[in-house]
Design a protein around this motif. Sequence first.
Motif, PDB file in Angstrom:
ATOM      1  N   ASP A   3       0.827  -1.195   0.000  1.00 54.28           N
ATOM      2  CA  ASP A   3       0.000   0.000   0.000  1.00 54.28           C
ATOM      3  C   ASP A   3       0.867   1.253   0.000  1.00 54.28           C
ATOM      4  O   ASP A   3       2.026   1.241   0.422  1.00 54.28           O
ATOM      5  CB  ASP A   3      -0.893   0.014   1.239  1.00 54.28           C
ATOM      6  CG  ASP A   3      -1.756  -1.237   1.343  1.00 54.28           C
ATOM      7  OD1 ASP A   3      -2.029  -1.854   0.295  1.00 54.28           O
ATOM      8  OD2 ASP A   3      -2.145  -1.577   2.477  1.00 54.28           O
ATOM      9  N   GLU A   4       0.267   2.372  -0.424  1.00 57.57           N
ATOM     10  CA  GLU A   4       0.989   3.644  -0.444  1.00 57.57           C
ATOM     11  C   GLU A   4       1.508   4.033   0.942  1.00 57.57           C
ATOM     12  O   GLU A   4       2.555   4.672   1.056  1.00 57.57           O
ATOM     13  CB  GLU A   4       0.078   4.758  -0.989  1.00 57.57           C
ATOM     14  CG  GLU A   4      -0.073   4.761  -2.491  1.00 57.57           C
ATOM     15  CD  GLU A   4       1.225   5.150  -3.185  1.00 57.57           C
ATOM     16  OE1 GLU A   4       1.647   6.312  -3.058  1.00 57.57           O
ATOM     17  OE2 GLU A   4       1.812   4.281  -3.842  1.00 57.57           O
ATOM     18  N   ALA A   5       0.789   3.665   1.984  1.00 59.77           N
ATOM     19  CA  ALA A   5       1.222   4.012   3.344  1.00 59.77           C
ATOM     20  C   ALA A   5       2.592   3.442   3.655  1.00 59.77           C
ATOM     21  O   ALA A   5       3.307   3.959   4.520  1.00 59.77           O
ATOM     22  CB  ALA A   5       0.203   3.513   4.360  1.00 59.77           C
ATOM     23  N   LEU A  11       4.924   8.995   3.460  1.00 64.07           N
ATOM     24  CA  LEU A  11       4.033   8.268   4.364  1.00 64.07           C
ATOM     25  C   LEU A  11       4.785   7.238   5.201  1.00 64.07           C
ATOM     26  O   LEU A  11       4.494   7.056   6.384  1.00 64.07           O
ATOM     27  CB  LEU A  11       2.917   7.594   3.569  1.00 64.07           C
ATOM     28  CG  LEU A  11       1.937   8.533   2.868  1.00 64.07           C
ATOM     29  CD1 LEU A  11       0.873   7.741   2.115  1.00 64.07           C
ATOM     30  CD2 LEU A  11       1.291   9.493   3.861  1.00 64.07           C
ATOM     31  N   TYR A  15       4.883   6.669   9.486  1.00 57.88           N
ATOM     32  CA  TYR A  15       4.106   5.498   9.897  1.00 57.88           C
ATOM     33  C   TYR A  15       4.239   5.236  11.396  1.00 57.88           C
ATOM     34  O   TYR A  15       3.237   5.043  12.094  1.00 57.88           O
ATOM     35  CB  TYR A  15       4.542   4.262   9.106  1.00 57.88           C
ATOM     36  CG  TYR A  15       3.730   3.034   9.430  1.00 57.88           C
ATOM     37  CD1 TYR A  15       2.506   2.814   8.823  1.00 57.88           C
ATOM     38  CD2 TYR A  15       4.180   2.105  10.368  1.00 57.88           C
ATOM     39  CE1 TYR A  15       1.751   1.695   9.124  1.00 57.88           C
ATOM     40  CE2 TYR A  15       3.431   0.980  10.675  1.00 57.88           C
ATOM     41  CZ  TYR A  15       2.215   0.785  10.053  1.00 57.88           C
ATOM     42  OH  TYR A  15       1.464  -0.327  10.382  1.00 57.88           O
ATOM     43  N   SER A 168      -5.290  12.739   9.929  1.00 62.21           N
ATOM     44  CA  SER A 168      -5.462  11.410   9.331  1.00 62.21           C
ATOM     45  C   SER A 168      -6.800  10.828   9.742  1.00 62.21           C
ATOM     46  O   SER A 168      -7.317  11.106  10.821  1.00 62.21           O
ATOM     47  CB  SER A 168      -4.322  10.477   9.755  1.00 62.21           C
ATOM     48  OG  SER A 168      -4.315  10.284  11.157  1.00 62.21           O
ATOM     49  N   TRP A 184      -7.060   5.354   3.815  1.00 64.33           N
ATOM     50  CA  TRP A 184      -6.499   6.311   4.766  1.00 64.33           C
ATOM     51  C   TRP A 184      -6.211   7.608   4.037  1.00 64.33           C
ATOM     52  O   TRP A 184      -5.678   7.599   2.923  1.00 64.33           O
ATOM     53  CB  TRP A 184      -5.202   5.772   5.375  1.00 64.33           C
ATOM     54  CG  TRP A 184      -5.400   4.841   6.528  1.00 64.33           C
ATOM     55  CD1 TRP A 184      -5.359   3.483   6.517  1.00 64.33           C
ATOM     56  CD2 TRP A 184      -5.690   5.222   7.876  1.00 64.33           C
ATOM     57  NE1 TRP A 184      -5.602   2.983   7.774  1.00 64.33           N
ATOM     58  CE2 TRP A 184      -5.802   4.029   8.624  1.00 64.33           C
ATOM     59  CE3 TRP A 184      -5.859   6.448   8.526  1.00 64.33           C
ATOM     60  CZ2 TRP A 184      -6.075   4.029   9.988  1.00 64.33           C
ATOM     61  CZ3 TRP A 184      -6.122   6.446   9.883  1.00 64.33           C
ATOM     62  CH2 TRP A 184      -6.236   5.248  10.602  1.00 64.33           C
ATOM     63  N   PHE A 186      -4.313  11.419   4.540  1.00 64.76           N
ATOM     64  CA  PHE A 186      -3.328  12.152   5.335  1.00 64.76           C
ATOM     65  C   PHE A 186      -3.215  13.572   4.777  1.00 64.76           C
ATOM     66  O   PHE A 186      -3.013  13.747   3.568  1.00 64.76           O
ATOM     67  CB  PHE A 186      -1.957  11.473   5.273  1.00 64.76           C
ATOM     68  CG  PHE A 186      -1.990  10.006   5.622  1.00 64.76           C
ATOM     69  CD1 PHE A 186      -1.835   9.585   6.934  1.00 64.76           C
ATOM     70  CD2 PHE A 186      -2.191   9.046   4.638  1.00 64.76           C
ATOM     71  CE1 PHE A 186      -1.876   8.228   7.254  1.00 64.76           C
ATOM     72  CE2 PHE A 186      -2.216   7.691   4.941  1.00 64.76           C
ATOM     73  CZ  PHE A 186      -2.062   7.280   6.261  1.00 64.76           C
ATOM     74  N   THR A 196      -3.295   9.760  -0.022  1.00 62.61           N
ATOM     75  CA  THR A 196      -4.201   8.690   0.375  1.00 62.61           C
ATOM     76  C   THR A 196      -3.526   7.335   0.174  1.00 62.61           C
ATOM     77  O   THR A 196      -2.606   7.191  -0.631  1.00 62.61           O
ATOM     78  CB  THR A 196      -5.513   8.719  -0.435  1.00 62.61           C
ATOM     79  OG1 THR A 196      -5.208   8.563  -1.824  1.00 62.61           O
ATOM     80  CG2 THR A 196      -6.260  10.016  -0.202  1.00 62.61           C
ATOM     81  N   SER A 197      -4.013   6.357   0.900  1.00 63.67           N
ATOM     82  CA  SER A 197      -3.505   4.997   0.800  1.00 63.67           C
ATOM     83  C   SER A 197      -4.670   4.031   0.885  1.00 63.67           C
ATOM     84  O   SER A 197      -5.392   4.005   1.889  1.00 63.67           O
ATOM     85  CB  SER A 197      -2.500   4.706   1.913  1.00 63.67           C
ATOM     86  OG  SER A 197      -2.042   3.367   1.847  1.00 63.67           O
TER      87      SER A 197
END
Length: 246
Positions: A3-5, A11, A15, A168, A184, A186, A196-197
């Motif tokens: 995921d992008e997160a 991101l 974390y 968030s 998600w 941010f 976004t993720s």
Amino acid sequence: MADEAFRHPRLAAIYDPLDPDRSDLDAYVGLVAEFEARRVLDIGCGTGVFALLLARRGIDVVGVDPALASLDVARAKPGGGRVLWIHGDATTLPPLQVDLATMTANAAQEITDPHAWQRTLRGAYAALRPGGHLVFETRDPSKRAWEQWNRDSSYRVTEIPGVGAVESWVEVTEHNGPLVTFRWTFVFAADGEVLTSDSTLLFREQGEIERELLSQGYEVRDVRDAPDRPGREFVFLARRPAARTR
């Protein structure tokens, strides 16, 4: 793909500050002691919190993750040189003989493709020494955890040193049988950037998981409760059978 997160550098860098309470890992530390494990494979290691927790205790740790940005964060942490970091997944490992393989947090549920899940179980099996254990957690679908994933319950503003304020929140975007997709969002106050993720988790039934483990050659030794989410998660303890002696 991660995921992008986990794979977006901005991101990945925030974390840990956004999720500083990792008391969920205490149970895994206890399992390392229970199994007297000296070599551990952390599948889906992310930013390396668990891997480094073990390395500081003198455990020989291999951390593998498909998100390079998260691995960069892990490598840069104090003690990062004590861990062997591998960019990839459980299907791309070198020969290993570990005592314990783990998938903490949502790592197991993020593998939604059935064939990828089977390959992951096979990869972990190959990495274990005979008699070694695989431990992972997955949420009990009957508890419908996703019903609590909304902006009202998740919205927060976090002040992060060197970054500033970050808003968030999470919202479910699709629910299709055992698959739940959520997003998600941010917002960085420093420059107004919005990232976004999107994530999708597969909520497997206990019996389904047990059958998959058995089909890949594991012995299912126990299914425990998760101490940090009592009554809401399954913690699977599976073992690669010990080598037979004549």
